[in-house]
Motif scaffolding. Structure first.
Motif, PDB file in Angstrom:
ATOM      1  N   ASN A  33       0.585   4.065  -2.829  1.00 27.49           N
ATOM      2  CA  ASN A  33       0.075   5.402  -2.500  1.00 27.49           C
ATOM      3  C   ASN A  33       1.087   6.489  -2.837  1.00 27.49           C
ATOM      4  OD1 ASN A  33      -2.406   6.599  -1.144  1.00 27.49           O
ATOM      5  ND2 ASN A  33      -0.752   7.645  -0.052  1.00 27.49           N
ATOM      6  N   ILE A  88     -10.581  -1.004   4.254  1.00 26.58           N
ATOM      7  CA  ILE A  88      -9.178  -0.585   4.195  1.00 26.58           C
ATOM      8  C   ILE A  88      -8.368  -1.414   5.177  1.00 26.58           C
ATOM      9  CG2 ILE A  88      -7.559   1.340   4.414  1.00 26.58           C
ATOM     10  CD1 ILE A  88      -9.868   3.203   3.698  1.00 26.58           C
ATOM     11  N   THR A 103      -3.120  -4.097   3.107  1.00 21.38           N
ATOM     12  CA  THR A 103      -2.722  -4.042   1.694  1.00 21.38           C
ATOM     13  C   THR A 103      -3.407  -2.910   0.935  1.00 21.38           C
ATOM     14  OG1 THR A 103      -4.437  -5.647   1.110  1.00 21.38           O
ATOM     15  CG2 THR A 103      -2.237  -6.513   1.638  1.00 21.38           C
ATOM     16  N   GLY A 104      -4.181  -2.082   1.637  1.00 18.93           N
ATOM     17  CA  GLY A 104      -4.806  -0.937   0.987  1.00 18.93           C
ATOM     18  C   GLY A 104      -6.300  -1.054   0.859  1.00 18.93           C
ATOM     19  N   PHE A 105      -6.825  -0.676  -0.306  1.00 21.42           N
ATOM     20  CA  PHE A 105      -8.260  -0.561  -0.536  1.00 21.42           C
ATOM     21  C   PHE A 105      -8.818  -1.871  -1.113  1.00 21.42           C
ATOM     22  CE2 PHE A 105      -6.636   3.823  -1.383  1.00 21.42           C
ATOM     23  CZ  PHE A 105      -7.172   4.417  -0.247  1.00 21.42           C
ATOM     24  N   GLY A 162      -6.531   7.114  -3.527  1.00 22.30           N
ATOM     25  CA  GLY A 162      -5.275   7.397  -2.856  1.00 22.30           C
ATOM     26  C   GLY A 162      -5.476   8.448  -1.784  1.00 22.30           C
ATOM     27  N   PHE A 168       0.814  -1.211   0.000  1.00 30.28           N
ATOM     28  CA  PHE A 168       0.000   0.000   0.000  1.00 30.28           C
ATOM     29  C   PHE A 168       0.849   1.264   0.000  1.00 30.28           C
ATOM     30  CE2 PHE A 168      -2.949   2.824   2.667  1.00 30.28           C
ATOM     31  CZ  PHE A 168      -3.566   3.344   1.551  1.00 30.28           C
ATOM     32  N   GLN A 182      -5.756  -5.477  -5.706  1.00 30.74           N
ATOM     33  CA  GLN A 182      -5.498  -6.418  -4.622  1.00 30.74           C
ATOM     34  C   GLN A 182      -5.139  -7.774  -5.226  1.00 30.74           C
ATOM     35  OE1 GLN A 182      -5.742  -5.564  -1.067  1.00 30.74           O
ATOM     36  NE2 GLN A 182      -5.519  -3.632  -2.183  1.00 30.74           N
ATOM     37  N   TRP A 236     -15.126   0.808   0.179  1.00 30.22           N
ATOM     38  CA  TRP A 236     -13.840   0.167   0.480  1.00 30.22           C
ATOM     39  C   TRP A 236     -13.859  -0.435   1.876  1.00 30.22           C
ATOM     40  CZ3 TRP A 236     -11.287  -0.243  -3.751  1.00 30.22           C
ATOM     41  CH2 TRP A 236     -10.950   0.817  -4.589  1.00 30.22           C
ATOM     42  N   THR A 268      -5.046   0.474  -6.811  1.00 29.38           N
ATOM     43  CA  THR A 268      -5.724  -0.176  -5.682  1.00 29.38           C
ATOM     44  C   THR A 268      -5.804  -1.689  -5.870  1.00 29.38           C
ATOM     45  OG1 THR A 268      -7.972  -0.030  -6.608  1.00 29.38           O
ATOM     46  CG2 THR A 268      -7.142   1.903  -5.419  1.00 29.38           C
TER      47      THR A 268
END
Length: 354
Positions: A70, A233, A236-238, A109, A66, A174, A231, A172
């Motif tokens: 970002n 969160i 690993t992010g979104f 982001g 992430f 995954q 999302w 984003t």
């Protein structure tokens, strides 16, 4: 009324056919239980033919997490945002120092200072420009941002307001999520940016050939639908939330909402000469068409945008507004509607008059 003086959309340089993206995702392991046929079917039924990506396709498999994604979002959003905003101001004949308000929106982001703050000096905006960064509205933010420009300019009739959207959906991605929602997102979303310049009703630079005026707006949040779109969160992010019953909700709720909005202004759906609709995906577009009883041609530019660049989240509806202005401008005096859907679950409608 608020006058739309310019709309400018930009795309990243890296263009790929849909089958190339499908192959890359399969190589990364994003085929459920190794079943490539499922991935192929999802990508084929998306109706997307090409997409633009922020990075070369081979880079996505090398992203470490992430934080790196970002950091790239910030770097590339500043570059794309600068291109979009400068071009829109030039098209509108507005100097950067005239801008009183800039709204920035993205849901792909996070940045602090926010992206529009990083653009103030680069673009030449005034140090006292009012800034409103928005996160969380998702796909609806193109229409909602346009509505909020209008709200501001009602109180500042000699003012200039701009909306900037930058969405880098590919960042984003995954790679460890083989859920249906993530696979559908991987088939639909692309990257892009757009900027809108709007003038208050008394601004001295308003020209007869400027675009349509904003007559009214309507926001609607649908209770009990908070997990339908958005999302989660994590480390690993979104991670996308995308409910399978979204098209059914659109069929049940959106038609009555839009008809009520139009009725407040003595209009019916058949009076609208331009439907500027966000391309949420084939099933959602079919639901919008069905619930509003629209002719097939009404959403032609939306279908075209979905095929050529995919779903650009909040930037999509602004690209379609640009296409409407340049490729199929309605007759003077006729009404149009900008319509988008987003997390919440919510809708935003903007009534235009050409």
């Amino acid at each position: 009324m608020t006058r739309i003086a310019a709309v400018h959309g930009v795309l990243p340089a890296h263009e790929y056919q849909q089958h190339e993206i499908t192959d890359a995702l399969a190589t990364m392991g994003l085929a459920p239980q190794g079943n490539r046929a499922v991935l192929d079917r999802l990508h084929a039924t998306s109706t997307v033919r090409t997409r633009r990506l922020a990075l070369p396709l081979e880079r996505y498999a090398t992203l470490s997490g992430f934080g790196q994604a970002n950091d790239l979002f910030i770097e590339l959003a500043v570059e794309l945002g600068e291109r979009a905003l400068k071009a829109a101001l030039e098209e509108a004949g507005v100097r950067p120092g005239e801008v009183d308000l800039v709204i920035f929106t993205s849901v792909t982001g996070i940045a602090a200072p926010s992206i529009e703050a990083r653009l103030v000096e680069r673009v030449g905006l005034r140090p006292d420009v009012k800034r409103v960064p928005i996160f969380g509205l998702g796909c609806v933010a193109g229409a909602a941002g346009l509505a909020r420009l209008h709200d501001f300019l009602l109180g500042q009739p000699r003012g200039v307001a701009v909306l900037l959207s930058v969405e880098l959906c590919s960042l984003t991605l995954q790679r460890a999520d083989a859920s249906t929602a993530n696979l559908v997102a991987g088939a639909l979303f692309g990257d892009g940016a757009a900027a809108v310049v709007a003038l208050g009703r008394e601004h001295p630079s308003r020209r007869p050939d400027d675009g349509p005026v904003v007559e009214a707006t309507r926001s609607r949040l649908y209770p009990g639908t908070g997990r339908l779109l958005g999302w989660d969160i994590g480390d690993t992010g979104f991670q996308i939330l995308l409910g399978s019953d979204l098209p059914d909700l659109v069929r049940r709720q959106l038609g009555d909402e839009v008809r009520a909005f139009l009725a407040d202004h003595d209009l019916k759906p058949q009076d609208v000469t331009a439907w500027v609709c966000h391309p949420g995906g084939p099933k959602v577009l079919e639901a919008v068409r069905d619930t509003l009883d629209l002719p097939a041609r009404a959403l032609e530019l939306t279908w075209r945008s979905l095929a050529e660049v995919g779903n650009l989240s909040s930037a999509s509806v602004l690209h379609i507004l640009r296409d409407t202005l340049t490729l199929r401008p309605p007759l003077a005096g006729t009404p149009g509607v900008v319509l988008a859907l987003g997390p919440g679950f919510c809708s935003e409608a903007v009534l235009l008059r050409w």
